[in-house]
Design a protein around this motif. Sequence first.
Motif, mmCIF file in Angstrom:
data_model
loop_
_atom_site.group_PDB
_atom_site.id
_atom_site.type_symbol
_atom_site.label_atom_id
_atom_site.label_comp_id
_atom_site.label_asym_id
_atom_site.label_seq_id
_atom_site.Cartn_x
_atom_site.Cartn_y
_atom_site.Cartn_z
ATOM 1 N N GLU A 80 0.795 -1.230 0.000
ATOM 2 C CA GLU A 80 0.000 0.000 0.000
ATOM 3 C C GLU A 80 0.826 1.278 0.000
ATOM 4 O O GLU A 80 0.445 2.263 -0.627
ATOM 5 C CB GLU A 80 -0.944 0.008 1.213
ATOM 6 N N SER A 81 1.952 1.262 0.713
ATOM 7 C CA SER A 81 2.576 2.579 0.917
ATOM 8 C C SER A 81 4.090 2.620 0.784
ATOM 9 O O SER A 81 4.699 3.613 1.141
ATOM 10 C CB SER A 81 2.191 3.093 2.311
ATOM 11 N N CYS A 82 4.692 1.563 0.276
ATOM 12 C CA CYS A 82 6.154 1.572 0.212
ATOM 13 C C CYS A 82 6.622 2.038 -1.176
ATOM 14 O O CYS A 82 6.138 1.556 -2.192
ATOM 15 C CB CYS A 82 6.640 0.145 0.508
ATOM 16 N N ASP A 83 7.575 2.990 -1.186
ATOM 17 C CA ASP A 83 8.076 3.517 -2.460
ATOM 18 C C ASP A 83 9.449 2.970 -2.805
ATOM 19 O O ASP A 83 9.929 3.132 -3.931
ATOM 20 C CB ASP A 83 8.158 5.049 -2.392
ATOM 21 N N ALA A 84 10.132 2.379 -1.831
ATOM 22 C CA ALA A 84 11.438 1.746 -2.090
ATOM 23 C C ALA A 84 11.641 0.681 -1.009
ATOM 24 O O ALA A 84 11.303 0.899 0.160
ATOM 25 C CB ALA A 84 12.556 2.778 -2.036
ATOM 26 N N LEU A 85 12.164 -0.478 -1.437
ATOM 27 C CA LEU A 85 12.303 -1.607 -0.502
ATOM 28 C C LEU A 85 13.708 -2.184 -0.584
ATOM 29 O O LEU A 85 14.200 -2.483 -1.677
ATOM 30 C CB LEU A 85 11.287 -2.700 -0.868
#
Length: 215
Positions: A80-85
């Motif tokens: 839902e809300s992660c832009d980089a992992l």
Amino acid sequence: MKMMAMNGSPRKKGWNTVSMLESMLEGARSAGAETELVQLYDLTFSGCISCFSCKRLERKQDGVCAIQDDLTPVLAAIRESCDALVVGTPVYYGCETAGTRAFLERLCFPNGKYDLQRSSLFPRRINTALIYTMNVSEARIAEMGYATGFERTRSMLDRHLGPCELLLATDTLQYADYTCYESEIFDEAAKRRRHEEVFPQDLRKAFELGVRLVA
Ligand SMILES: Cc1cc2nc3c(=O)[nH]c(=O)nc-3n(C[C@H](O)[C@H](O)[C@H](O)COP(=O)(O)O)c2cc1C
């Protein structure tokens, strides 16, 4: 911009993998990201159980693992809300730790569509990276055949989530005091020297990785 990091080492503070992740997150914060570090070994979860709920034609949601355990909210946050992992793991027997492996199965398999394009059900493309830390030297990686496995996992994240970078920290320090443990195969002085001279450079590379992924 939200950056999430997974520590796949059971050693949660002060050791190699978590230090690399913390430095990477510091870099991400310096570039304006909000960051979160998840300690996988604080969670109780399993790998994929082959229920194939995520592949059912009449499934309610795409890309969601049906197992309900401590990993469920983490996977939801990534979706839902992660832009980089960034996933960090020590090398255990030539590959990721069992916890990291279980996490990657649960993250990737529900997102992999069995269509001819092998498309992904993850809702967007995000920047990703894998950080491996290990005892062996850089020179021995090829000899030991590790590179093939690293590349396999890298391309798995690349395909399912988004462009994936690899960062390796080699010849790491394993013990705080080598005299207390079996260590015939290690040269403690050389390990310590490398930890003082080269590991700070690895941490710097991790910092720069964090900056780059946010940019
Ligand atoms: C169960 C186990 C298996 C390991 N297997 C390997 C291996 O196959 N190759 C290697 O280079 N290092 C191996 N190591 C060493 C770790 O990868 C290395 O010490 C790593 O940097 C530890 O990360 P940490 O300090 O974050 O826990 C192993 C360590 C453990 C505990």
